[in-house]
Write a protein that holds these residues in place. Structure first.
Motif, PDB file in Angstrom:
ATOM      1  N   CYS A 121      -2.371   7.468 -11.841  1.00 30.10           N
ATOM      2  CA  CYS A 121      -2.847   8.677 -10.880  1.00 30.10           C
ATOM      3  C   CYS A 121      -4.247   8.535 -10.475  1.00 30.10           C
ATOM      4  O   CYS A 121      -4.175   8.781  -9.399  1.00 30.10           O
ATOM      5  CB  CYS A 121      -3.182   9.650 -12.170  1.00 30.10           C
ATOM      6  N   VAL A 122      -4.881   7.647 -10.988  1.00 34.27           N
ATOM      7  CA  VAL A 122      -6.152   7.186 -10.246  1.00 34.27           C
ATOM      8  C   VAL A 122      -5.877   6.329  -8.946  1.00 34.27           C
ATOM      9  O   VAL A 122      -6.477   6.447  -7.725  1.00 34.27           O
ATOM     10  CB  VAL A 122      -7.012   6.357 -11.129  1.00 34.27           C
ATOM     11  N   GLY A 123      -4.908   5.456  -9.085  1.00 31.01           N
ATOM     12  CA  GLY A 123      -4.250   4.772  -7.926  1.00 31.01           C
ATOM     13  C   GLY A 123      -3.760   5.642  -6.757  1.00 31.01           C
ATOM     14  O   GLY A 123      -3.830   5.449  -5.559  1.00 31.01           O
ATOM     15  N   LEU A 124      -3.090   6.575  -7.092  1.00 36.78           N
ATOM     16  CA  LEU A 124      -2.318   7.555  -6.346  1.00 36.78           C
ATOM     17  C   LEU A 124      -3.523   8.373  -5.545  1.00 36.78           C
ATOM     18  O   LEU A 124      -3.710   8.623  -4.460  1.00 36.78           O
ATOM     19  CB  LEU A 124      -1.664   8.556  -7.035  1.00 36.78           C
ATOM     20  N   GLY A 136      -7.408   2.950  -4.983  1.00 35.93           N
ATOM     21  CA  GLY A 136      -6.138   2.751  -5.240  1.00 35.93           C
ATOM     22  C   GLY A 136      -5.801   1.380  -5.419  1.00 35.93           C
ATOM     23  O   GLY A 136      -4.929   1.036  -6.263  1.00 35.93           O
ATOM     24  N   LEU A 137      -6.432   0.315  -4.785  1.00 38.15           N
ATOM     25  CA  LEU A 137      -6.106  -1.128  -4.883  1.00 38.15           C
ATOM     26  C   LEU A 137      -6.548  -1.452  -6.429  1.00 38.15           C
ATOM     27  O   LEU A 137      -5.817  -2.197  -7.275  1.00 38.15           O
ATOM     28  CB  LEU A 137      -6.700  -1.880  -3.839  1.00 38.15           C
ATOM     29  N   ALA A 149      -3.844   8.039  -1.468  1.00 38.49           N
ATOM     30  CA  ALA A 149      -3.792   9.433  -0.759  1.00 38.49           C
ATOM     31  C   ALA A 149      -4.794   9.911  -0.042  1.00 38.49           C
ATOM     32  O   ALA A 149      -4.951  10.446   0.958  1.00 38.49           O
ATOM     33  CB  ALA A 149      -2.729  10.312  -1.629  1.00 38.49           C
ATOM     34  N   LEU A 150      -5.938  10.123  -1.025  1.00 41.41           N
ATOM     35  CA  LEU A 150      -7.286  10.741  -0.556  1.00 41.41           C
ATOM     36  C   LEU A 150      -8.416   9.621  -0.106  1.00 41.41           C
ATOM     37  O   LEU A 150      -9.304  10.258   0.558  1.00 41.41           O
ATOM     38  CB  LEU A 150      -7.580  11.637  -1.684  1.00 41.41           C
ATOM     39  N   GLY A 159       0.866  -1.179  -0.083  1.00 44.93           N
ATOM     40  CA  GLY A 159      -0.038  -0.209   0.003  1.00 44.93           C
ATOM     41  C   GLY A 159       0.944   1.220   0.010  1.00 44.93           C
ATOM     42  O   GLY A 159       0.496   2.353   0.352  1.00 44.93           O
ATOM     43  N   ASN A 160       1.729   1.224  -0.404  1.00 41.73           N
ATOM     44  CA  ASN A 160       3.083   2.328  -0.530  1.00 41.73           C
ATOM     45  C   ASN A 160       2.719   3.365  -1.611  1.00 41.73           C
ATOM     46  O   ASN A 160       3.028   2.976  -2.792  1.00 41.73           O
ATOM     47  CB  ASN A 160       4.287   1.734  -0.575  1.00 41.73           C
ATOM     48  N   ALA A 161       2.168   4.385  -1.326  1.00 42.33           N
ATOM     49  CA  ALA A 161       1.845   5.564  -2.203  1.00 42.33           C
ATOM     50  C   ALA A 161       3.074   6.075  -2.925  1.00 42.33           C
ATOM     51  O   ALA A 161       3.111   6.542  -3.761  1.00 42.33           O
ATOM     52  CB  ALA A 161       1.111   6.680  -1.417  1.00 42.33           C
TER      53      ALA A 161
END
Length: 138
Positions: free
Chosen positions: A87-90, A101-102, A94-95, A26-28
């Protein structure tokens, strides 16, 4: 100018590992690194990404000249598609929501794995399909 067809596949193999680690941890920040790599590949072509540089400087000299070449536009488009998913994953990591993200990272991982393991570039096929549709529309 055509590119060594092994380069994008090498990049896909590294991307597969990176995205798998992102899903496990899960490391952003690691996903941000991959997003940057996709952005550089989309902007300058697959040879301009960090993995393209590693292939060109460290791998290709050891494996010899290429037997097969490919046009750079389809892999470049594939990098742009990967950039979109990253980008969608980030945003998801993040938010929130975390599942976003997954899911986005998992989709990018699936596409990278297909290229790395089987030489099937999903983004490249999307590019070629879009070109065929555009030609028919003219």
């Amino acid at each position: 100018m055509d590119i060594d067809a092994r380069g994008p596949r090498f990049g896909a193999a590294v991307t597969t590992v990176v995205l798998a680690v992102v899903l496990i941890t899960g490391n952003a920040w690691l996903l941000a690194w991959q997003t940057l790599s996709f952005a550089l590949g989309a902007a300058g072509g697959p040879g301009r990404s960090p993995y393209g540089w590693v292939f060109r400087t460290a791998v290709r000299p050891r494996i010899g000249p290429p037997a097969e070449f490919e046009a750079p536009q389809p892999p470049r488009f594939a990098q742009a598609v990967g950039l979109g998913f990253a980008c969608v994953g980030l945003v998801g990591f993040a938010l929130g929501p975390h599942w976003l993200g997954l899911a986005a990272t998992g989709a990018a991982l699936a596409a990278a794995f297909l290229n790395a393991a089987f030489g099937y570039c999903l983004g490249c096929e999307m590019y070629l399909l879009a070109r065929r549709v555009a030609v028919r529309a003219e």
